[in-house]
Design an enzyme around this catalytic site. Structure first.
Site, mmCIF file in Angstrom:
data_model
loop_
_atom_site.group_PDB
_atom_site.id
_atom_site.type_symbol
_atom_site.label_atom_id
_atom_site.label_comp_id
_atom_site.label_asym_id
_atom_site.label_seq_id
_atom_site.Cartn_x
_atom_site.Cartn_y
_atom_site.Cartn_z
ATOM 1 N N ASP A 23 0.786 -1.248 0.000
ATOM 2 C CA ASP A 23 0.000 0.000 0.000
ATOM 3 C C ASP A 23 0.816 1.295 0.000
ATOM 4 O OD1 ASP A 23 -1.930 -1.948 0.220
ATOM 5 O OD2 ASP A 23 -2.875 -1.155 2.023
ATOM 6 N N LYS A 136 -7.019 -4.872 -3.241
ATOM 7 C CA LYS A 136 -7.794 -5.474 -2.147
ATOM 8 C C LYS A 136 -8.730 -4.455 -1.519
ATOM 9 C CE LYS A 136 -4.100 -4.372 1.044
ATOM 10 N NZ LYS A 136 -4.804 -3.308 1.795
ATOM 11 N N CYS A 190 -2.256 -2.677 7.532
ATOM 12 C CA CYS A 190 -2.137 -3.605 6.395
ATOM 13 C C CYS A 190 -0.847 -4.415 6.399
ATOM 14 C CB CYS A 190 -2.343 -2.849 5.094
ATOM 15 S SG CYS A 190 -4.075 -2.346 4.915
HETATM 16 C C1 VGL Z 1 -4.842 0.786 5.751
HETATM 17 C C2 VGL Z 1 -6.337 1.812 7.156
HETATM 18 C C3 VGL Z 1 -7.346 1.642 6.236
HETATM 19 C C4 VGL Z 1 -3.428 0.335 5.485
HETATM 20 C C5 VGL Z 1 -5.840 0.599 4.815
HETATM 21 O O1 VGL Z 1 -3.007 0.267 4.301
HETATM 22 O O2 VGL Z 1 -2.708 0.055 6.461
HETATM 23 N N1 VGL Z 1 -5.105 1.372 6.906
HETATM 24 N N2 VGL Z 1 -7.088 1.038 5.073
#
Ligand code: VGL
Ligand code: ZN
Length: 250
Positions: A23, A136, A190
């Site tokens: 991410d 995802k 994540c």
């Molecule tokens: C994430 C909060 C909400 C992450 C993703 O990538 O850690 N954190 N969605």
């Protein structure tokens, strides 16, 4: 002997490492990300130095990729109990017949909406080295922090098909991967759940500490590390023996 069956220096156990870059997206990075993680952008050069190591048999980038009405978005829910970071909503297991199972889901600012600039990988990352992308969190009804499965632990593609576009466990198995090295953001969401699920999927799981940043830094990361270790994940450094072993593969 092919590289995918190369054994480690100790002689016997196979060592076939993969890199998962979690991410590294605009919305998780300062200065403009809607869910910016402190110093998130600063890890890009370390991530690139890992991406450049030839010893990884596959380099995977994950992307949070939400529909505009995702259950984790505060704005999806009516007030007053819809404060980002603070409020929770009740989430149901999307698996057929399991809808009675529920979990509290933390609410976030809108982030990483599919197809928007916020969902794109930051330009500092050398994406020419990425072999496979995993999108995802695409099912509006369920959270998916981990690239392996949803928040209820569903990993069966028949259940997760609406949430994720690649079966990452199968993709790793296809390359005979034994060990996954994980970096990216956020360390306490994540990265954490991807690393824990990698253990559950049967891989050795290594989080490279300088390669991650957290939503809640400092003591939050110390607590996260305890949880990771308790789940069988090891925390290592980029200049330690584990990454050196990847570099020593030819
Ligand atoms: C994430 C909060 C909400 C992450 C993703 O990538 O850690 N954190 N969605
Ligand atoms: Zn998200």
């Amino acid at each position: 002997m092919t590289s995918s069956t190369k054994t480690d220096v100790d002689g016997d156990s196979p060592f076939v490492p993969a890199l998962i870059v979690v991410d590294m997206q605009e919305d998780f990075c300062p200065p403009n990300g809607s869910l910016a993680v402190q110093e998130g952008r600063s890890i890009a050069s370390l991530v690139n130095s890992l991406l450049a190591i030839p010893g990884f048999v596959v380099r995977i980038a994950t992307q949070d990729f939400h529909p505009p009405d995702h259950i984790s978005f505060a704005k999806t829910h009516p007030g007053p109990n819809n404060r980002p970071f603070e409020s929770f909503t009740e989430m149901k297991n999307p698996a057929p017949g399991r809808e009675s199972e529920t979990k509290p889901q933390q609410l976030w600012p809108e982030h990483c909406v599919a197809g928007t600039h916020g969902a794109s990988i930051i330009p500092e990352i050398d994406t020419s080295k990425i072999d496979l992308y995993v999108k995802k969190g695409m099912n509006p009804r369920v959270e998916m922090y981990s690239a392996f499965g949803d928040a209820f632990g569903n990993i069966d593609p028949s259940v997760t098909a609406k949430s994720v576009d690649v079966d990452i466990k199968a993709a790793l198995a296809e390359k005979n991967v034994t060990d996954v090295f994980i970096v990216g953001i956020a360390g306490d969401y994540c990265v954490k759940f991807t690393a824990i699920d990698a253990v559950k999927a049967g891989f050795k799981s290594w989080v490279i500490e300088e390669g991650t940043k957290c939503v809640v830094p400092g003591p939050g990361w110390e607590k996260t590390k305890e949880e990771l270790r308790a789940s069988g994940v090891s925390i290592v450094t980029a200049d330690g023996p584990e990454v050196a072993k990847v570099k020593s593969r030819t």
